[in-house]
Scaffold this active site. Sequence first.
Site, PDB file in Angstrom:
ATOM      1  N   LYS A 196      53.389  89.810  52.502  1.00  0.00           N
ATOM      2  CA  LYS A 196      53.736  88.542  52.159  1.00  0.00           C
ATOM      3  C   LYS A 196      52.914  88.117  51.148  1.00  0.00           C
ATOM      4  O   LYS A 196      51.818  87.648  51.327  1.00  0.00           O
ATOM      5  CB  LYS A 196      54.070  87.708  53.266  1.00  0.00           C
ATOM      6  CG  LYS A 196      54.634  86.319  53.267  1.00  0.00           C
ATOM      7  CD  LYS A 196      55.047  85.676  54.489  1.00  0.00           C
ATOM      8  CE  LYS A 196      55.446  84.205  54.182  1.00  0.00           C
ATOM      9  NZ  LYS A 196      55.741  83.793  55.425  1.00  0.00           N
ATOM     10  N   LYS A 254      57.750  90.901  51.147  1.00  0.00           N
ATOM     11  CA  LYS A 254      58.299  89.319  50.700  1.00  0.00           C
ATOM     12  C   LYS A 254      57.619  88.804  49.640  1.00  0.00           C
ATOM     13  O   LYS A 254      56.356  88.500  49.794  1.00  0.00           O
ATOM     14  CB  LYS A 254      58.160  88.675  52.187  1.00  0.00           C
ATOM     15  CG  LYS A 254      59.094  87.165  51.652  1.00  0.00           C
ATOM     16  CD  LYS A 254      58.933  86.396  53.154  1.00  0.00           C
ATOM     17  CE  LYS A 254      59.817  85.106  52.893  1.00  0.00           C
ATOM     18  NZ  LYS A 254      59.585  84.265  54.184  1.00  0.00           N
TER      19      LYS A 254
END
Length: 329
Positions: A196, A254
């Site tokens: 992320k 992400k």
Amino acid sequence: MYPLQRNRRLRTNEVIRRLVRETVITPDDFLVPLFVVEGKGIKEEIPSMPNYYRLSLDQLEKEVKELWKMGLRSVLLFVKVPDNLKDNKGSEALNSNGLMQLAIKHVKNACPEMLVMTDVALDPYSSYGHDGIVQNGHIVNDDTAEILAEMSISHAQAGADFVAPSDMMDGRILTIREALEEEELFNTGIMSYSAKYASAFYGPFRDALDSAPVDVKNVPKDKKTYQMDPANRFEAIKETQMDIDEGADIVMVKPGLCYLDIVREIRNEVDVPVAVYQVSGEYAMLKAAAEKGWLDHDTVMMEQLMAIKRAGANIIASYFAKDAVRLIG
């Protein structure tokens, strides 16, 4: 060689193109993010995310029934917590009758077979908008991980099938996995946000949940000390492999489009399912461009989704899920 081989023969018409197509989008590819709020009868559009809504629990039940009828079988739950329930340790996250726990139960009540994943992080519950406890100007890692483990147990006991730690604290997957095992919650899965990045694409999401870091003294102004540097590639593989070693069942990259090289790197290295989160900023950009008439919404949407899956994603968390499924029939 040419002219014995003419590649365009396989592009002559739509039938042959469909017959030899390498990548296909289906409803089974999608994980649908849902935003839940306190109240009743609430379905409020998020200003920076056109046609996407915050839902009260009664509206949440209606939404999951509609999703199921459309062939969408998996949801990822997020909650917008009132300010008066926020504190530095995210205490409300452990409330067995809290909004997340009730949301899980409402989804399972409305649609028992729906796969429910839950966001595990402190930022929706934090008075500072961070994914961890703030102490002396720093985000405390190990104490945060312990709270995340308690959150995970609470979600699993409420009926969640998977917990999805999105915080990027070191070692939190092992802490969560051991806690779930100790409670004999053996079948609860973990989808880890393994790679992320500290991205600028999250803005509309933070508006949706009112979860942006607050600008006050002795509180970090961003999440760069725990989310990954967008410049780094090999670190993503290291982070992901560590999460798998600690017990993650699914790993996630992400955001999506700007990180498809990372998706492919990870897909080539690991043997577990890989998820991609096509984030709020990616959604908002296309909606805005389509509204201006600058891009064809449906064509670009499907091209983006195809690119994500082609890069190696097994699962796509996307705000476009309903739009895409309506289009593909």
